[in-house]
Design a protein around this motif. Structure first.
Motif, PDB file in Angstrom:
ATOM      1  N   TRP A 146     -21.949  27.321 -35.127  1.00  0.00           N
ATOM      2  CA  TRP A 146     -21.659  25.761 -35.128  1.00  0.00           C
ATOM      3  C   TRP A 146     -22.471  25.002 -36.054  1.00  0.00           C
ATOM      4  CZ3 TRP A 146     -17.406  23.957 -33.322  1.00  0.00           C
ATOM      5  CH2 TRP A 146     -16.732  24.639 -32.204  1.00  0.00           C
ATOM      6  N   THR A 147     -22.019  23.770 -36.631  1.00  0.00           N
ATOM      7  CA  THR A 147     -23.101  23.089 -37.404  1.00  0.00           C
ATOM      8  C   THR A 147     -24.460  23.084 -36.986  1.00  0.00           C
ATOM      9  OG1 THR A 147     -21.053  21.896 -38.325  1.00  0.00           O
ATOM     10  CG2 THR A 147     -23.198  20.690 -38.264  1.00  0.00           C
ATOM     11  N   ALA A 148     -24.571  22.460 -35.857  1.00  0.00           N
ATOM     12  CA  ALA A 148     -26.117  22.283 -35.192  1.00  0.00           C
ATOM     13  C   ALA A 148     -26.674  23.532 -35.229  1.00  0.00           C
ATOM     14  CB  ALA A 148     -26.122  21.763 -33.796  1.00  0.00           C
ATOM     15  N   PRO A 149     -26.462  24.636 -34.857  1.00  0.00           N
ATOM     16  CA  PRO A 149     -27.390  25.960 -35.141  1.00  0.00           C
ATOM     17  C   PRO A 149     -27.372  26.116 -36.670  1.00  0.00           C
ATOM     18  CG  PRO A 149     -26.008  26.476 -33.294  1.00  0.00           C
ATOM     19  CD  PRO A 149     -25.366  24.848 -33.930  1.00  0.00           C
ATOM     20  N   ASN A 150     -26.520  26.014 -37.579  1.00  0.00           N
ATOM     21  CA  ASN A 150     -26.687  26.099 -38.750  1.00  0.00           C
ATOM     22  C   ASN A 150     -27.737  25.288 -39.481  1.00  0.00           C
ATOM     23  OD1 ASN A 150     -24.549  28.215 -38.770  1.00  0.00           O
ATOM     24  ND2 ASN A 150     -23.030  26.852 -39.739  1.00  0.00           N
ATOM     25  N   VAL A 151     -27.563  24.091 -39.096  1.00  0.00           N
ATOM     26  CA  VAL A 151     -28.596  23.000 -39.593  1.00  0.00           C
ATOM     27  C   VAL A 151     -30.086  23.458 -39.298  1.00  0.00           C
ATOM     28  CG1 VAL A 151     -29.412  20.651 -39.325  1.00  0.00           C
ATOM     29  CG2 VAL A 151     -26.905  21.050 -39.837  1.00  0.00           C
ATOM     30  N   ALA A 152     -30.085  23.980 -38.067  1.00  0.00           N
ATOM     31  CA  ALA A 152     -31.459  24.226 -37.452  1.00  0.00           C
ATOM     32  C   ALA A 152     -31.927  25.433 -38.155  1.00  0.00           C
ATOM     33  CB  ALA A 152     -31.490  24.523 -35.892  1.00  0.00           C
ATOM     34  N   GLY A 153     -30.900  26.555 -38.164  1.00  0.00           N
ATOM     35  CA  GLY A 153     -31.354  27.494 -39.228  1.00  0.00           C
ATOM     36  C   GLY A 153     -31.853  27.379 -40.705  1.00  0.00           C
ATOM     37  N   LEU A 154     -31.193  26.354 -41.382  1.00  0.00           N
ATOM     38  CA  LEU A 154     -31.719  25.829 -42.700  1.00  0.00           C
ATOM     39  C   LEU A 154     -33.084  25.388 -42.521  1.00  0.00           C
ATOM     40  CD1 LEU A 154     -28.403  24.316 -43.962  1.00  0.00           C
ATOM     41  CD2 LEU A 154     -29.386  26.622 -44.907  1.00  0.00           C
ATOM     42  N   LEU A 155     -33.433  24.252 -41.527  1.00  0.00           N
ATOM     43  CA  LEU A 155     -34.578  23.708 -41.543  1.00  0.00           C
ATOM     44  C   LEU A 155     -35.634  24.745 -41.178  1.00  0.00           C
ATOM     45  CD1 LEU A 155     -33.293  20.341 -39.571  1.00  0.00           C
ATOM     46  CD2 LEU A 155     -34.165  20.561 -41.748  1.00  0.00           C
ATOM     47  N   ALA A 156     -35.411  25.915 -40.592  1.00  0.00           N
ATOM     48  CA  ALA A 156     -36.455  26.782 -40.094  1.00  0.00           C
ATOM     49  C   ALA A 156     -36.631  27.739 -41.183  1.00  0.00           C
ATOM     50  CB  ALA A 156     -36.109  27.556 -38.652  1.00  0.00           C
ATOM     51  N   ALA A 210      -8.190  14.871 -22.359  1.00  0.00           N
ATOM     52  CA  ALA A 210      -8.551  15.530 -23.572  1.00  0.00           C
ATOM     53  C   ALA A 210      -9.572  16.653 -23.227  1.00  0.00           C
ATOM     54  CB  ALA A 210      -9.271  14.541 -24.458  1.00  0.00           C
ATOM     55  N   VAL A 211      -9.417  17.769 -24.059  1.00  0.00           N
ATOM     56  CA  VAL A 211     -10.491  18.781 -23.888  1.00  0.00           C
ATOM     57  C   VAL A 211     -10.937  19.037 -25.575  1.00  0.00           C
ATOM     58  CG1 VAL A 211      -8.438  20.463 -24.831  1.00  0.00           C
ATOM     59  CG2 VAL A 211     -10.648  21.414 -23.858  1.00  0.00           C
ATOM     60  N   MET A 212     -12.442  19.287 -25.577  1.00  0.00           N
ATOM     61  CA  MET A 212     -13.149  18.976 -26.709  1.00  0.00           C
ATOM     62  C   MET A 212     -14.228  20.234 -26.590  1.00  0.00           C
ATOM     63  SD  MET A 212     -12.841  16.781 -29.536  1.00  0.00           S
ATOM     64  CE  MET A 212     -14.031  16.357 -30.819  1.00  0.00           C
ATOM     65  N   TRP A 213     -14.823  20.474 -27.759  1.00  0.00           N
ATOM     66  CA  TRP A 213     -16.007  21.397 -27.638  1.00  0.00           C
ATOM     67  C   TRP A 213     -17.222  20.338 -27.417  1.00  0.00           C
ATOM     68  CZ3 TRP A 213     -18.197  19.303 -31.938  1.00  0.00           C
ATOM     69  CH2 TRP A 213     -17.474  18.829 -32.882  1.00  0.00           C
ATOM     70  N   PRO A 214     -18.111  21.023 -26.938  1.00  0.00           N
ATOM     71  CA  PRO A 214     -19.603  20.181 -26.390  1.00  0.00           C
ATOM     72  C   PRO A 214     -20.083  19.477 -28.021  1.00  0.00           C
ATOM     73  CG  PRO A 214     -19.679  22.651 -25.730  1.00  0.00           C
ATOM     74  CD  PRO A 214     -18.454  22.318 -26.807  1.00  0.00           C
ATOM     75  N   ARG A 215     -20.337  18.431 -27.573  1.00  0.00           N
ATOM     76  CA  ARG A 215     -20.825  17.522 -28.796  1.00  0.00           C
ATOM     77  C   ARG A 215     -22.118  18.074 -29.437  1.00  0.00           C
ATOM     78  NH1 ARG A 215     -24.518  13.307 -29.740  1.00  0.00           N
ATOM     79  NH2 ARG A 215     -23.747  11.755 -31.355  1.00  0.00           N
ATOM     80  N   GLU A 216     -22.990  18.852 -28.826  1.00  0.00           N
ATOM     81  CA  GLU A 216     -24.372  19.085 -29.217  1.00  0.00           C
ATOM     82  C   GLU A 216     -24.210  20.356 -30.300  1.00  0.00           C
ATOM     83  OE1 GLU A 216     -23.915  20.953 -25.150  1.00  0.00           O
ATOM     84  OE2 GLU A 216     -23.696  19.111 -25.974  1.00  0.00           O
ATOM     85  N   ASN A 217     -22.640  20.870 -30.451  1.00  0.00           N
ATOM     86  CA  ASN A 217     -22.519  21.894 -31.411  1.00  0.00           C
ATOM     87  C   ASN A 217     -22.474  21.357 -32.740  1.00  0.00           C
ATOM     88  OD1 ASN A 217     -22.189  23.744 -29.183  1.00  0.00           O
ATOM     89  ND2 ASN A 217     -20.044  24.025 -29.410  1.00  0.00           N
ATOM     90  N   GLY A 218     -21.998  19.788 -32.663  1.00  0.00           N
ATOM     91  CA  GLY A 218     -21.886  19.332 -34.254  1.00  0.00           C
ATOM     92  C   GLY A 218     -21.602  17.956 -33.915  1.00  0.00           C
ATOM     93  N   PRO A 219     -22.442  17.069 -33.587  1.00  0.00           N
ATOM     94  CA  PRO A 219     -22.656  15.751 -33.153  1.00  0.00           C
ATOM     95  C   PRO A 219     -21.737  14.760 -34.224  1.00  0.00           C
ATOM     96  CG  PRO A 219     -24.808  16.321 -33.050  1.00  0.00           C
ATOM     97  CD  PRO A 219     -23.874  17.687 -33.651  1.00  0.00           C
ATOM     98  N   GLY A 220     -22.178  14.979 -35.451  1.00  0.00           N
ATOM     99  CA  GLY A 220     -21.490  14.109 -36.659  1.00  0.00           C
ATOM    100  C   GLY A 220     -19.866  14.293 -36.512  1.00  0.00           C
ATOM    101  N   MET A 221     -19.273  15.496 -36.555  1.00  0.00           N
ATOM    102  CA  MET A 221     -17.902  15.742 -36.466  1.00  0.00           C
ATOM    103  C   MET A 221     -17.338  15.220 -35.287  1.00  0.00           C
ATOM    104  SD  MET A 221     -15.762  19.422 -36.894  1.00  0.00           S
ATOM    105  CE  MET A 221     -14.034  19.415 -36.742  1.00  0.00           C
ATOM    106  N   PHE A 222     -18.119  15.454 -34.040  1.00  0.00           N
ATOM    107  CA  PHE A 222     -17.687  14.957 -32.644  1.00  0.00           C
ATOM    108  C   PHE A 222     -17.261  13.318 -32.664  1.00  0.00           C
ATOM    109  CE2 PHE A 222     -17.645  13.644 -28.248  1.00  0.00           C
ATOM    110  CZ  PHE A 222     -17.286  14.694 -27.634  1.00  0.00           C
TER     111      PHE A 222
END
Length: 310
Positions: A146-156, A210-222
């Motif tokens: 997901w976007t959030a883990p990808n961003v964390a991987g870049l920053l780390a 509505a059904v949605m994926w968790p916001r923490e996976n990608g806050p901006g897109m959510f």
């Protein structure tokens, strides 16, 4: 027979300008020619200089490498072993030099890349296919998240580049748009909104379950999704699922709806789900490529250049 360096000024690390490697190259050529004059001519140096360097190498190793006579020279038993090892050493050095040059030019090395789960195919896959074709020496180590883990991987520093769903506000990252796709509404096949060809108005989806994926996976897109489809409120989240496929299966099972990017929704084709488009302004989400600002990885710079070139 073991060959043991004797130390002193002729140690392998002694001297400047790669002198020790030069001696090994001289010795390999002499081992092939077995004649000082021919070897010196091939190396384009004076014969006395070649003789001096070979004797220095023998002093460095502490053993004779050659038997000399008026007709030329022959390798000693140790000299034959040393010549074989020297050829392997020089081959490794030459190969490493080539790899380093390719790395500096962006044609070698490694690219640790992450895709985002909600976007494959289209311009994303085309960009990477183009990069692989132009940089076959680069090892692409890919994963999906997901976007959030990808961003964390870049920053780390664990990732070199990653596909993400903007906006990505982290100041340490650069993000460039790769593609923009339409958001569709997935509804159950038996739902009143499932029939007809007209586009849906936002007012028709207010207060639908509505059904949605968790916001923490990608806050901006959510947040962008909710703002475009439910701009006046009325978003009723009753279920969360980890990815788009599970979202669509949840829609097929009940009376819930889900907003899904068009490419992903059409690729999955879950039975029992109908996809509807919205009236203008058409809701969209972007797919971006992100990397650390100031990166020194040439492969990342070449990938970014391909993206910029379109």
């Amino acid at each position: 027979m073991a060959v043991t360096p004797t130390g002193g000024a002729d140690r392998p690390d002694a001297g400047r300008g790669g002198g020790d490697l030069r001696r090994w190259r001289y010795f390999v050529v002499l081992a092939e020619e077995l004649h000082f004059t021919r070897a010196a001519a091939r190396l384009r140096i004076a014969q006395p200089a070649l003789s001096q360097q070979i004797r220095a190498l023998e002093r460095q190793l502490g053993v004779p490498l050659l038997r000399r006579d008026s007709h030329g020279c022959a390798l000693t038993e140790v000299g034959e072993q040393v010549a074989a090892e020297a050829r392997r050493l020089l081959a490794e050095v030459d190969a490493a030099t080539t790899r380093i040059r390719d790395l500096v030019r962006g044609r070698g090395g490694r690219l640790r890349l992450a895709y985002t789960r909600s976007a494959r195919g289209g311009r994303v896959d085309a960009l990477i296919a183009h990069f692989r074709a132009e940089n076959p020496e680069v090892e692409v180590v890919a994963e999906t998240g997901w976007t959030a883990p990808n961003v964390a991987g870049l920053l780390a520093g664990r990732l070199d580049a990653a596909f993400v769903r903007p906006p990505v506000p982290e100041p340490g990252l650069t993000c460039r748009i790769v593609d923009t796709e339409e958001l569709l509404l997935a509804v159950p096949a038996g739902h009143p909104l499932a029939t007809g060809r007209r586009r849906l108005d936002r007012a028709e989806v207010v207060d639908l379950l509505a059904v949605m994926w968790p916001r923490e996976n990608g806050p901006g897109m959510f947040d962008r999704t909710i703002a475009q489809i439910w701009p006046g409120g009325g978003f009723r989240l009753v279920r969360q699922e980890p990815d788009d496929e599970q979202l669509l299966r949840a829609v097929a099972e009940g009376d819930m709806v889900a907003a899904v990017p068009a490419g992903r929704a059409r690729a999955l084709t879950v039975p029992g789900v109908r996809l509807r488009r919205f009236t203008a302004p058409t809701p969209t989400v972007d797919i971006g490529l992100a990397w650390r600002r100031g990166t020194t990885n040439p492969a990342v710079r070449r990938l970014a250049a391909l993206l910029a070139a379109g």
